[in-house]
Design a protein around this motif. Sequence first.
Motif, PDB file in Angstrom:
ATOM      1  N   GLU B  29       0.837  -1.202   0.000  1.00 22.51           N
ATOM      2  CA  GLU B  29       0.000   0.000   0.000  1.00 22.51           C
ATOM      3  C   GLU B  29       0.872   1.253   0.000  1.00 22.51           C
ATOM      4  OE1 GLU B  29      -2.827   0.528  -0.772  1.00 22.51           O
ATOM      5  OE2 GLU B  29      -3.283   2.517  -0.004  1.00 22.51           O
ATOM      6  N   ASP B  30       1.960   1.243   0.808  1.00 18.45           N
ATOM      7  CA  ASP B  30       2.858   2.400   0.821  1.00 18.45           C
ATOM      8  C   ASP B  30       3.478   2.625  -0.558  1.00 18.45           C
ATOM      9  OD1 ASP B  30       2.287   2.792   3.430  1.00 18.45           O
ATOM     10  OD2 ASP B  30       4.178   2.019   4.232  1.00 18.45           O
ATOM     11  N   ALA B  31       3.915   1.531  -1.174  1.00 13.11           N
ATOM     12  CA  ALA B  31       4.571   1.660  -2.486  1.00 13.11           C
ATOM     13  C   ALA B  31       3.568   2.134  -3.539  1.00 13.11           C
ATOM     14  CB  ALA B  31       5.179   0.315  -2.894  1.00 13.11           C
ATOM     15  N   ALA B  32       2.340   1.663  -3.440  1.00 19.89           N
ATOM     16  CA  ALA B  32       1.311   2.102  -4.393  1.00 19.89           C
ATOM     17  C   ALA B  32       1.042   3.596  -4.224  1.00 19.89           C
ATOM     18  CB  ALA B  32       0.034   1.295  -4.192  1.00 19.89           C
ATOM     19  N   GLN B  33       0.942   4.035  -2.974  1.00 23.97           N
ATOM     20  CA  GLN B  33       0.717   5.463  -2.713  1.00 23.97           C
ATOM     21  C   GLN B  33       1.877   6.295  -3.254  1.00 23.97           C
ATOM     22  OE1 GLN B  33      -1.700   7.337  -1.058  1.00 23.97           O
ATOM     23  NE2 GLN B  33      -3.108   5.616  -0.933  1.00 23.97           N
ATOM     24  N   GLU B  34       3.095   5.783  -3.036  1.00 20.11           N
ATOM     25  CA  GLU B  34       4.285   6.490  -3.522  1.00 20.11           C
ATOM     26  C   GLU B  34       4.225   6.648  -5.048  1.00 20.11           C
ATOM     27  OE1 GLU B  34       6.794   7.715  -1.757  1.00 20.11           O
ATOM     28  OE2 GLU B  34       7.994   8.310  -3.486  1.00 20.11           O
ATOM     29  N   ALA B  35       3.811   5.578  -5.713  1.00 22.10           N
ATOM     30  CA  ALA B  35       3.716   5.624  -7.179  1.00 22.10           C
ATOM     31  C   ALA B  35       2.692   6.673  -7.620  1.00 22.10           C
ATOM     32  CB  ALA B  35       3.342   4.248  -7.714  1.00 22.10           C
ATOM     33  N   PHE B  36       1.566   6.755  -6.929  1.00 25.85           N
ATOM     34  CA  PHE B  36       0.540   7.725  -7.326  1.00 25.85           C
ATOM     35  C   PHE B  36       0.980   9.165  -7.027  1.00 25.85           C
ATOM     36  CE2 PHE B  36      -2.260   4.068  -7.619  1.00 25.85           C
ATOM     37  CZ  PHE B  36      -2.972   4.386  -8.773  1.00 25.85           C
ATOM     38  N   VAL B  37       1.711   9.350  -5.922  1.00 23.69           N
ATOM     39  CA  VAL B  37       2.234  10.695  -5.625  1.00 23.69           C
ATOM     40  C   VAL B  37       3.159  11.145  -6.752  1.00 23.69           C
ATOM     41  CG1 VAL B  37       3.798  11.972  -4.122  1.00 23.69           C
ATOM     42  CG2 VAL B  37       2.006  10.569  -3.125  1.00 23.69           C
TER      43      VAL B  37
END
Lengths: 269, 169
Positions: B29-37
């Motif tokens: 989830e953290d990595a997915a959020q990072e990608a969207f940021v």
Amino acid sequence: MEPGSLTLPHLDDGDLLCLLDGEADAASHHDAAAHLRACPACRERMERYRTRRDRLAQLLARADFPVPASAAPPSASKDADDAKVIPLRPRAAPARVVNRPWLRAAAVVLLLIAAAAVATPARAWIAAWIGRQVDRVTHESQPAPQRPRVVQTPAPPVAPQPSAQVRFVPGGGELRVDVAHTQASGALTLVRVDGPAASAEVVGPQSVELLVVPSGLRIRNTAAASADYRVQVPDGVRRVHVRIGGGRETVVDRAEIESAGRTIPLAPR
Amino acid sequence: MDAAGLFAEHHPPLFRYLSRLTGDPDVAEDAAQEAFVRLMERPPAPGETRAWLFRVGTNAAWMALRTRGRRKRLLDAAPERVPLGDAPPAPDVQAESAETRARVRAALEGLSERDRTILLMQQEGFRYREIAEAVGTTTQSVGTMIARALTKLAAELRLDEEDGWNPDR
């Protein structure tokens, strides 16, 4: 094995996977397909890879974590997020609400104007709600009990609309299309589309429901229907499994869809 | 840019892929959020969003796992420093799929980072060209690498056996 093929070397594992995933270019696809027709050993190896790939997909799906329900898009600026202050002390008591009847009346007038622009079914409900607010305000600010009348117009009956078009993102590289019944006539056409999203539509004035289900798409038709259906299959889907009326499954590889699309008749043979 | 629309379209498959890659839904989830940021800060060319998100998410996930690995080694070396209040096991870990998950996880952990990435991107339906770009290899070698990874997993998960691969039987 055909005599002419005996001299051909066997396909290597990379070639088999390219064929299986629809990644071989036209020339190598032609050569490899010719070899496969003549070589049972390579056919068997390719089927083994197909089985491994499909079984792995099933195991992975069964072991998946659920997508967090609280997932939300991040804010536009990471810096803004970083700069957010999290209070460590109890929040101050909320400010006292200022009770000014004229201010509330002005707000109600604005809402009335907005309500006039809203579509008919919602308008009646909003008008009724606003009417109640107006009643309250006028009672509070003016003792004269002149109640404004709000005439409620009943919302017109809305006919159930069949889902004529749906759009969705298939999970993984397989897409399943389940057609409830064989039909009097009509066909299902699969065409390729760029991007990750699939879409499906009913072609014709039929009341047929298109449902997006976890495995893909379900077409809820009847035996008397004669509509056509068009399903746009995105890049990422390697194979489409079509089942009509609970019968045998037809598997369509990406290569077949890429060349000219694929049409499957829905009438019983 | 329609951030909410992009998120709704790409987040579920990205999270699924990253959680398969890492075995850890929090890291995923953290990595997915990072990608969207990063998507909102530096959007890629139109038509490349999906592959771009998966590539950035993959890098973020591997980086987070390595950081976590270093921290764990430090804590293992000094157990008195282990923080109090570790997160309790997630409820779904106790569910029926826990055994399947552990088995699949162990098999995936046996693959190299690159082979795992390639195989899981193939499972998400990416083209070999996109997979090659994500892991820095040639398109021609992707098929061979998938075959190698599949063969290794087939042995671990008994995928070639009619009755052995399916834990529900």
